[in-house]
Scaffold this motif. Structure first.
Motif, PDB file in Angstrom:
ATOM      1  N   ARG A  12    -141.282 -37.006  36.871  1.00  0.00           N
ATOM      2  CA  ARG A  12    -141.321 -37.029  38.443  1.00  0.00           C
ATOM      3  C   ARG A  12    -140.178 -37.671  38.930  1.00  0.00           C
ATOM      4  NH1 ARG A  12    -146.920 -37.838  41.337  1.00  0.00           N
ATOM      5  NH2 ARG A  12    -148.198 -36.948  39.723  1.00  0.00           N
ATOM      6  N   GLY A  13    -138.980 -37.959  37.852  1.00  0.00           N
ATOM      7  CA  GLY A  13    -137.799 -38.336  38.360  1.00  0.00           C
ATOM      8  C   GLY A  13    -137.598 -39.968  38.620  1.00  0.00           C
ATOM      9  N   PHE A  14    -138.611 -40.685  38.290  1.00  0.00           N
ATOM     10  CA  PHE A  14    -138.762 -42.044  38.263  1.00  0.00           C
ATOM     11  C   PHE A  14    -137.783 -42.716  37.283  1.00  0.00           C
ATOM     12  CE2 PHE A  14    -142.742 -41.080  40.740  1.00  0.00           C
ATOM     13  CZ  PHE A  14    -142.263 -41.447  41.932  1.00  0.00           C
ATOM     14  N   LEU A  15    -137.530 -41.964  36.258  1.00  0.00           N
ATOM     15  CA  LEU A  15    -137.015 -42.568  34.856  1.00  0.00           C
ATOM     16  C   LEU A  15    -135.897 -41.874  34.603  1.00  0.00           C
ATOM     17  CD1 LEU A  15    -139.906 -43.889  33.155  1.00  0.00           C
ATOM     18  CD2 LEU A  15    -138.114 -45.309  34.159  1.00  0.00           C
ATOM     19  N   THR A  16    -134.647 -42.175  33.821  1.00  0.00           N
ATOM     20  CA  THR A  16    -133.725 -40.949  33.375  1.00  0.00           C
ATOM     21  C   THR A  16    -134.302 -40.880  31.958  1.00  0.00           C
ATOM     22  OG1 THR A  16    -132.467 -43.092  32.619  1.00  0.00           O
ATOM     23  CG2 THR A  16    -131.786 -42.408  34.793  1.00  0.00           C
ATOM     24  N   PRO A  17    -133.677 -39.980  31.209  1.00  0.00           N
ATOM     25  CA  PRO A  17    -134.191 -39.689  29.891  1.00  0.00           C
ATOM     26  C   PRO A  17    -133.819 -41.064  28.943  1.00  0.00           C
ATOM     27  CG  PRO A  17    -132.948 -37.654  30.664  1.00  0.00           C
ATOM     28  CD  PRO A  17    -132.712 -38.948  31.675  1.00  0.00           C
ATOM     29  N   GLN A  18    -132.839 -41.737  29.356  1.00  0.00           N
ATOM     30  CA  GLN A  18    -132.601 -42.833  28.467  1.00  0.00           C
ATOM     31  C   GLN A  18    -133.490 -44.111  28.918  1.00  0.00           C
ATOM     32  OE1 GLN A  18    -130.215 -41.392  30.623  1.00  0.00           O
ATOM     33  NE2 GLN A  18    -129.131 -40.320  28.937  1.00  0.00           N
ATOM     34  N   GLU A  19    -133.671 -43.943  30.079  1.00  0.00           N
ATOM     35  CA  GLU A  19    -134.794 -45.539  30.429  1.00  0.00           C
ATOM     36  C   GLU A  19    -135.943 -44.838  29.713  1.00  0.00           C
ATOM     37  OE1 GLU A  19    -133.277 -46.552  34.670  1.00  0.00           O
ATOM     38  OE2 GLU A  19    -134.364 -44.822  34.564  1.00  0.00           O
ATOM     39  N   CYS A  20    -136.712 -43.458  29.785  1.00  0.00           N
ATOM     40  CA  CYS A  20    -137.954 -43.158  29.188  1.00  0.00           C
ATOM     41  C   CYS A  20    -138.070 -43.556  27.697  1.00  0.00           C
ATOM     42  CB  CYS A  20    -138.077 -41.699  29.557  1.00  0.00           C
ATOM     43  SG  CYS A  20    -139.444 -40.858  28.976  1.00  0.00           S
ATOM     44  N   ALA A  21    -136.967 -42.978  26.991  1.00  0.00           N
ATOM     45  CA  ALA A  21    -136.826 -43.235  25.684  1.00  0.00           C
ATOM     46  C   ALA A  21    -136.973 -44.692  25.444  1.00  0.00           C
ATOM     47  CB  ALA A  21    -135.304 -42.629  25.156  1.00  0.00           C
ATOM     48  N   VAL A  23    -138.128 -47.144  27.173  1.00  0.00           N
ATOM     49  CA  VAL A  23    -139.466 -47.813  27.667  1.00  0.00           C
ATOM     50  C   VAL A  23    -140.356 -47.313  26.376  1.00  0.00           C
ATOM     51  CG1 VAL A  23    -141.496 -47.454  28.883  1.00  0.00           C
ATOM     52  CG2 VAL A  23    -139.267 -47.765  29.982  1.00  0.00           C
ATOM     53  N   LEU A  24    -140.400 -46.291  25.867  1.00  0.00           N
ATOM     54  CA  LEU A  24    -141.084 -45.859  24.810  1.00  0.00           C
ATOM     55  C   LEU A  24    -140.572 -46.343  23.249  1.00  0.00           C
ATOM     56  CD1 LEU A  24    -141.532 -42.039  25.971  1.00  0.00           C
ATOM     57  CD2 LEU A  24    -143.412 -43.585  25.920  1.00  0.00           C
ATOM     58  N   GLY A  25    -139.475 -47.026  23.341  1.00  0.00           N
ATOM     59  CA  GLY A  25    -139.162 -47.432  21.836  1.00  0.00           C
ATOM     60  C   GLY A  25    -138.707 -46.465  20.974  1.00  0.00           C
ATOM     61  N   ILE A  26    -138.154 -45.071  21.592  1.00  0.00           N
ATOM     62  CA  ILE A  26    -137.751 -44.061  20.636  1.00  0.00           C
ATOM     63  C   ILE A  26    -136.233 -43.749  20.822  1.00  0.00           C
ATOM     64  CG2 ILE A  26    -139.999 -43.172  20.215  1.00  0.00           C
ATOM     65  CD1 ILE A  26    -139.279 -40.993  22.398  1.00  0.00           C
ATOM     66  N   GLU A  27    -135.716 -42.846  20.007  1.00  0.00           N
ATOM     67  CA  GLU A  27    -134.242 -42.539  20.317  1.00  0.00           C
ATOM     68  C   GLU A  27    -134.302 -41.217  21.151  1.00  0.00           C
ATOM     69  OE1 GLU A  27    -131.658 -43.877  19.014  1.00  0.00           O
ATOM     70  OE2 GLU A  27    -132.727 -45.368  18.539  1.00  0.00           O
ATOM     71  N   GLY A  28    -133.412 -40.674  21.568  1.00  0.00           N
ATOM     72  CA  GLY A  28    -133.286 -39.505  22.650  1.00  0.00           C
ATOM     73  C   GLY A  28    -133.921 -38.359  21.860  1.00  0.00           C
ATOM     74  N   PRO A  29    -133.170 -37.991  20.700  1.00  0.00           N
ATOM     75  CA  PRO A  29    -133.875 -36.604  20.195  1.00  0.00           C
ATOM     76  C   PRO A  29    -135.226 -36.576  19.988  1.00  0.00           C
ATOM     77  CG  PRO A  29    -131.704 -37.411  19.005  1.00  0.00           C
ATOM     78  CD  PRO A  29    -132.122 -38.647  20.017  1.00  0.00           C
ATOM     79  N   HIS A  30    -135.609 -37.613  19.610  1.00  0.00           N
ATOM     80  CA  HIS A  30    -137.373 -37.693  19.580  1.00  0.00           C
ATOM     81  C   HIS A  30    -138.002 -37.847  20.972  1.00  0.00           C
ATOM     82  CE1 HIS A  30    -140.698 -40.263  17.622  1.00  0.00           C
ATOM     83  NE2 HIS A  30    -141.159 -39.065  18.051  1.00  0.00           N
ATOM     84  N   LEU A  31    -137.443 -38.138  21.911  1.00  0.00           N
ATOM     85  CA  LEU A  31    -138.075 -37.908  23.227  1.00  0.00           C
ATOM     86  C   LEU A  31    -138.116 -36.521  23.476  1.00  0.00           C
ATOM     87  CD1 LEU A  31    -138.847 -39.144  25.917  1.00  0.00           C
ATOM     88  CD2 LEU A  31    -136.336 -38.957  26.770  1.00  0.00           C
ATOM     89  N   LYS A  32    -137.188 -35.791  23.198  1.00  0.00           N
ATOM     90  CA  LYS A  32    -137.271 -34.245  23.451  1.00  0.00           C
ATOM     91  C   LYS A  32    -138.578 -33.642  22.888  1.00  0.00           C
ATOM     92  CE  LYS A  32    -134.665 -29.832  23.360  1.00  0.00           C
ATOM     93  NZ  LYS A  32    -133.512 -29.097  23.150  1.00  0.00           N
ATOM     94  N   ARG A  33    -138.665 -33.885  21.528  1.00  0.00           N
ATOM     95  CA  ARG A  33    -139.951 -33.513  20.588  1.00  0.00           C
ATOM     96  C   ARG A  33    -141.155 -34.068  21.368  1.00  0.00           C
ATOM     97  NH1 ARG A  33    -136.254 -34.946  16.571  1.00  0.00           N
ATOM     98  NH2 ARG A  33    -137.478 -36.778  15.950  1.00  0.00           N
ATOM     99  N   MET A  34    -141.123 -35.268  21.893  1.00  0.00           N
ATOM    100  CA  MET A  34    -142.560 -35.821  22.260  1.00  0.00           C
ATOM    101  C   MET A  34    -142.459 -35.124  23.585  1.00  0.00           C
ATOM    102  SD  MET A  34    -143.133 -39.714  23.129  1.00  0.00           S
ATOM    103  CE  MET A  34    -143.570 -40.232  21.371  1.00  0.00           C
TER     104      MET A  34
END
Length: 57
Positions: A12-21, A23-34
């Motif tokens: 929804r645009g409330f978090l940047t990709p970096q912030e999302c990763a 908060v989830l405690g993961i690395e950027g590339p893992h975020l894309k797969r998730m």
């Protein structure tokens, strides 16, 4: 925190990709797969559960 809520906030645009990763405690590339694992529409997830298991990796 529920991962689904964090991902929904990102979509929804409330978090940047970096912030999302972060908060989830993961690395950027893992975020894309998730993100690929979490469907956009919850109703889609229910229909996917009813699909046959053929073609899965």
């Amino acid at each position: 925190m529920d991962k689904r809520k964090v991902i929904e906030a990102y979509r929804r645009g409330f978090l940047t990709p970096q912030e999302c990763a972060q908060v989830l405690g993961i690395e950027g590339p893992h975020l894309k797969r998730m993100l690929e694992d979490f469907p956009l529409d919850p109703r889609r997830a229910a229909s996917l559960e009813n699909q046959p298991a053929s073609g899965l990796r």
